[in-house]
Design an enzyme around this catalytic site. Structure first.
Site, PDB file in Angstrom:
ATOM      1  N   ARG A 427       0.721  -1.110   0.124  1.00 18.19           N
ATOM      2  CA  ARG A 427      -0.107  -0.214  -0.052  1.00 18.19           C
ATOM      3  C   ARG A 427       0.963   1.257   0.008  1.00 18.19           C
ATOM      4  O   ARG A 427       0.373   2.295  -0.621  1.00 18.19           O
ATOM      5  CB  ARG A 427      -0.773   0.060   1.148  1.00 18.19           C
ATOM      6  CG  ARG A 427      -1.971  -1.073   1.358  1.00 18.19           C
ATOM      7  CD  ARG A 427      -3.117  -0.883   2.248  1.00 18.19           C
ATOM      8  NE  ARG A 427      -4.098  -1.986   2.490  1.00 18.19           N
ATOM      9  CZ  ARG A 427      -5.082  -1.676   1.759  1.00 18.19           C
ATOM     10  NH1 ARG A 427      -5.551  -0.631   1.074  1.00 18.19           N
ATOM     11  NH2 ARG A 427      -6.004  -2.496   1.713  1.00 18.19           N
ATOM     12  N   GLU A 456      -1.029  -8.339   4.276  1.00 15.78           N
ATOM     13  CA  GLU A 456      -2.304  -8.252   4.837  1.00 15.78           C
ATOM     14  C   GLU A 456      -2.836  -9.873   4.665  1.00 15.78           C
ATOM     15  O   GLU A 456      -2.633 -10.396   3.550  1.00 15.78           O
ATOM     16  CB  GLU A 456      -3.161  -7.516   4.060  1.00 15.78           C
ATOM     17  CG  GLU A 456      -2.635  -5.851   4.550  1.00 15.78           C
ATOM     18  CD  GLU A 456      -3.460  -4.740   3.701  1.00 15.78           C
ATOM     19  OE1 GLU A 456      -4.909  -5.272   3.188  1.00 15.78           O
ATOM     20  OE2 GLU A 456      -3.145  -3.670   3.762  1.00 15.78           O
ATOM     21  N   GLU A 467     -10.539  -2.800  -4.836  1.00 14.63           N
ATOM     22  CA  GLU A 467      -9.878  -1.784  -4.049  1.00 14.63           C
ATOM     23  C   GLU A 467      -8.683  -1.380  -4.723  1.00 14.63           C
ATOM     24  O   GLU A 467      -8.024  -0.108  -4.589  1.00 14.63           O
ATOM     25  CB  GLU A 467      -9.657  -2.527  -2.518  1.00 14.63           C
ATOM     26  CG  GLU A 467      -8.990  -1.496  -1.626  1.00 14.63           C
ATOM     27  CD  GLU A 467      -8.832  -2.068  -0.233  1.00 14.63           C
ATOM     28  OE1 GLU A 467      -8.326  -1.251   0.630  1.00 14.63           O
ATOM     29  OE2 GLU A 467      -8.939  -3.322  -0.259  1.00 14.63           O
ATOM     30  N   ASP A 524     -13.858   4.613 -11.849  1.00 16.65           N
ATOM     31  CA  ASP A 524     -14.525   6.193 -11.531  1.00 16.65           C
ATOM     32  C   ASP A 524     -13.318   7.004 -12.348  1.00 16.65           C
ATOM     33  O   ASP A 524     -12.579   7.619 -11.768  1.00 16.65           O
ATOM     34  CB  ASP A 524     -14.666   6.259  -9.945  1.00 16.65           C
ATOM     35  CG  ASP A 524     -15.400   7.645 -10.056  1.00 16.65           C
ATOM     36  OD1 ASP A 524     -15.872   8.197 -11.113  1.00 16.65           O
ATOM     37  OD2 ASP A 524     -15.303   8.094  -8.807  1.00 16.65           O
ATOM     38  N   HIS A 746     -18.966  -0.310   2.549  1.00 14.78           N
ATOM     39  CA  HIS A 746     -17.788  -0.869   2.055  1.00 14.78           C
ATOM     40  C   HIS A 746     -17.872  -0.953   0.525  1.00 14.78           C
ATOM     41  O   HIS A 746     -18.522  -1.707  -0.091  1.00 14.78           O
ATOM     42  CB  HIS A 746     -17.970  -2.194   2.614  1.00 14.78           C
ATOM     43  CG  HIS A 746     -17.966  -2.511   4.051  1.00 14.78           C
ATOM     44  ND1 HIS A 746     -16.882  -1.940   4.917  1.00 14.78           N
ATOM     45  CD2 HIS A 746     -18.858  -2.841   4.931  1.00 14.78           C
ATOM     46  CE1 HIS A 746     -17.038  -2.240   6.284  1.00 14.78           C
ATOM     47  NE2 HIS A 746     -18.453  -2.588   6.270  1.00 14.78           N
ATOM     48  N   CYS A 748     -15.979  -1.669  -1.762  1.00 14.47           N
ATOM     49  CA  CYS A 748     -15.441  -2.907  -2.465  1.00 14.47           C
ATOM     50  C   CYS A 748     -16.433  -4.108  -2.770  1.00 14.47           C
ATOM     51  O   CYS A 748     -16.249  -4.957  -3.543  1.00 14.47           O
ATOM     52  CB  CYS A 748     -14.191  -3.632  -1.656  1.00 14.47           C
ATOM     53  SG  CYS A 748     -12.805  -2.466  -1.385  1.00 14.47           S
TER      54      CYS A 748
END
Length: 780
Positions: A427, A456, A467, A524, A746, A748
């Site tokens: 990330r 993760e 995501e 988007d 959420h 995702c």
């Protein structure tokens, strides 16, 4: 015409007279220039005596009503076939709808006035039977007298032949009107006659159909005069063809229009454009809907006995598709299209075997077998998405299978990970890691995408992939990143023209867009329509790497979608009535700021010494627009182009319009909250619970801007996937927290967590606060 083509056929009820020697004399040289006229045979015409028993009586009851002159010229003991060209391969004719495989598309309005069929001397027309005023007076008299004789005589005379049609409806019977922009037809009179026709007695309507049969039989010959084209133009607008009982006649009319030479098609296209840009767009839409209905009912007839067997009229649909292509071209030539391009969609095609159509098109192209993919404007975006998805899935399977075979051939143990494009990213280094992974795994781009965030736990079941897309897009499009410039006036992003040493990150954005389409993810991204037009220029990467890509014809309208203020200024320059050179004092030179330094660029050699004047201002505006949208960002966009096509290299892309590519990437802006309500799933709630009822009462009452904010809050985008709201898999879950809390989303998983609010007022207040003050995954 060969003797073989005039062998008697008792199975064919329609007859046509052999041309008299004096009529044929002197015409053979022109006829030799055209494709040979081949008999359609009983297979193409045997169905004509099987007309529908609808409002209009069967064709066999009146098909013998051919011209007395024609009957006198025939050998009565051996009637000839109805001779129409065999167009089972109607695509052999020069196509008005070019094969979408071609990289260069010919502009219809670029054709000069010299690009026409040989101009034959216009025949001397009969005396016009009535003026529009005379006809309307006769119709008014019918209301009081009930006597239709005068009106009946008008229809009987007018529709009996092409010369009579022209005599009735030409603005000036003595003028030739050979221009491509003016058909010379009194359109208001045509509309008045057709509007009246639907309210006349059945014998008058039958008279018109008999006359049309006479005309079509009589006029199938060699080169066309412009009067012949006008007659086709008039007959095509006949509202009687809405009735399935007239479809056999309609099919033959469409066939004759479809097999005209290309130069004649140019005339018809421009006449459609001119007439319907002045008149009601409603009539143009009716014309399109009539053809779409004709195709639908031929594919799935409600009463199969109404039509000839499909094997005997295989040319019906190709003929209709060809004529639809003329209308579609005319619609696209108008600055503001007469009707939306979506009005040409035929939703019936969503229910046919789309992949068979696609494979037929792939294997036979535009020359052997008909496929709807040759006319992609009739295929809906939903159907095209299915084609693209299945083509993508097949490519994924083929790539994965090849990887498995390679592994086994090297005697290595296969594992499941080799079947996927596995992205492992941090990330904290999202862009650099993603770029490195995509560069190293370029050969795996067409495998199914799976994302893992380093450090993760969790398996990617779709949520992590979404995501990853959202976070990457958010970071790359941030103004501080410098790759794209956000224009507040147009609410869209455009490529930064700053020069740099490495354009690989633009390639990354292209790959992201390609992966989104390939994996059915909605992004988007706010690019202007011009971007998608450039992305399809050409739709397939050229084999010659020296051919420029991403270069398309652009106008001030394209610039207005990105920089409206600048476009407005250029428009004012074009319309300025004073002395442009003295008032604007501009040259063919532009200036751009790059990292605080002003740089100048000449729009043409020596541009800094060439003044912009009244005479050359159009050239200046065009060069300026081309510089901003093409030349100044060429390297950036070329890298972006190659990135997108490295994933989406598929012939299915050639079926798409730029607007459709945008919908595939970003979804549709049209919201239907009622459809969302019907498809919503619930976790911890039931649709009958009071909180859920409050929620939908509030949401359905929201203005559009709040509905978009809600969608953006819960899904990460305010746009809808191609399949509609149902494809969102929207879920409302019960959040067992205090009702003082705001809703949580959420994105995702397209999930809204809603506390059990006790009143509608409380729910509305909390919901508006939540959706209005959450940045979410916005780009700005």
């Amino acid at each position: 015409m060969s003797e073989a083509s005039r062998v008697p056929s008792p199975a064919t009820p329609l007859v046509v007279a052999a041309a008299a020697p004096e009529e044929r004399k002197g015409k053979e040289p022109e006829r030799e220039k055209l494709p040979p006229i081949v008999s359609a045979g009983a297979g193409a015409t045997a169905g004509l005596d099987r007309g529908a028993k609808g409002q209009i009586s069967t064709f066999s009851s009146f098909i013998s009503a051919v011209s007395p002159k024609k009957e006198a010229a025939e050998n009565r003991s051996s009637p000839a076939h109805l001779v129409f060209p065999n167009i089972k391969n109607v695509r052999d004719q020069p196509p008005i709808c070019l094969d979408v495989r071609q990289k260069q598309r010919v502009s219809m309005d670029a054709s000069s006035s010299e690009m026409k069929a040989p101009v034959l001397p216009e025949p001397i027309l009969p005396i016009p039977p009535k003026t529009m005023k005379d006809f309307q007076e006769d119709v008014e008299k019918v209301k009081s007298s009930g006597d239709w004789k005068a009106v009946h005589d008008f229809y009987l005379t007018t529709f009996d032949s092409f010369p009579e049609l022209n005599a009735a409806f030409k603005k000036d019977a003595t003028a030739s009107f050979n221009t491509i922009e003016d058909s010379g037809i009194n359109a208001k009179f045509v509309n008045a006659v057709y509007d009246t026709l639907l309210n006349t007695p059945q014998d008058i309507q039958k008279t018109v159909l008999k006359g049309i049969i006479n005309s079509l039989l009589r006029e199938w010959k060699g080169p066309r005069t412009k009067d012949d084209l006008r007659a086709y133009f008039i007959l095509l607008q006949n509202p009687q063809f809405n009735n399935t009982s007239t479809y056999v006649i309609y099919a033959h009319l469409l066939r004759q229009i479809a097999t005209l030479v290309e130069a004649d098609h140019h005339f018809l296209v421009h006449w459609f454009k001119k007439q319907y840009s002045r008149l009601s767009q409603k009539r143009f839409k009716q014309l399109v809907e009539r053809l779409l209905q004709f195709i639908s009912l031929r594919l799935f007839p409600a009463k199969p006995e109404e039509f000839p067997p499909i094997t005997k009229c295989s040319w019906w649909i190709p003929s209709a598709a060809k004529v639809l292509a003329l209308l579609n071209t005319a619609n696209n030539l108008v600055h503001l299209p007469l009707i939306p391009y979506t009005d040409f969609y035929n939703s019936t095609l969503d229910h046919i075997d789309l992949m068979e159509e696609y494979h037929t098109w792939q294997n036979f192209g535009n020359s052997h077998r008909f496929s709807f993919c040759q006319y992609p404007f009739v295929i809906s975006i939903a159907a095209k998405k299915i084609i693209i998805q299945r083509d993508s899935e097949q490519q994924m399977i083929n790539i994965a299978r090849q990887s498995l075979v390679d592994k086994v051939s090297r005697r290595q143990r296969p594992d499941m990970n080799m079947l996927f494009l596995n992205m492992k990213v941090r990330r904290t280094h999202l862009v650099s890691d993603s770029l490195d992974e995509l560069t190293r795994k370029r050969a795996d781009l067409k495998k199914k995408l799976k994302v893992t965030f380093v450090g993760e736990a969790g398996l990617d079941m779709g949520g992590l992939t979404k995501e990853w897309f959202l976070l990457l897009i958010r970071q790359i499009f941030h103004p501080d990143y410098g790759m794209f410039t956000y224009h507040k006036d147009s609410h869209c992003h455009w490529f930064s023209s700053f020069k740099c040493d490495n354009y690989s990150e633009f390639r990354l954005v292209g790959i992201l867009m390609g992966l989104a389409v390939y994996n059915s993810i909605t992004l988007d991204i706010r690019f202007p329509p011009c971007c998608y037009k450039k992305l399809l220029s050409p739709p397939i990467i050229p084999s010659d790497q020296n051919i420029p890509v991403g270069i398309c014809s652009v106008t001030v309208d394209d610039l207005c979608q990105i920089m409206p203020e600048l476009a407005h200024g250029l428009s004012e320059l074009l319309s300025h009535e004073g002395n442009v050179e003295e008032d604007f004092y501009s040259t063919f030179q532009v200036f751009q700021e790059e990292f605080g330094i002003i740089k100048s660029y000449n729009l043409k050699p020596g541009g800094d010494k060439i003044s912009v004047t009244n005479q050359n201002r159009k050239e200046y505006v065009q060069l300026y627009t081309d510089f901003l949208l093409n030349k100044s960002i060429y390297k950036q966009f070329a890298s972006f182009y190659y990135g997108f096509h490295s994933v989406c290299a598929s012939n299915a892309l050639m079926l798409l319009r730029p607007e459709e590519v945008e919908i595939l990437v970003c979804g549709s802006p049209d919201l239907d909250m009622h459809a969302l309500q019907r498809s919503t799933q619930y976790d911890g709630y039931a649709k009958t619970d009071l909180t859920i009822k409050y929620f939908w009462d509030v949401v359905l009452g929201f203005p559009l801007d709040l509905q978009k904010k809600l969608l953006h809050f819960t899904t990460g985008s305010d746009r809808v996937p191609v399949g509609g709201m149902a494809d969102l898999n929207f879920k409302i879950s019960k959040n067992e927290t205090s009702t003082n809390w705001l809703p949580v989303a959420h994105t995702c998983f397209n999930q809204l967590c809603l506390p059990p609010y006790k009143s509608k007022k409380d729910l509305k207040q909390k919901l508006i606060i939540g959706i209005s003050n959450s940045e979410g995954f916005g780009l700005e």
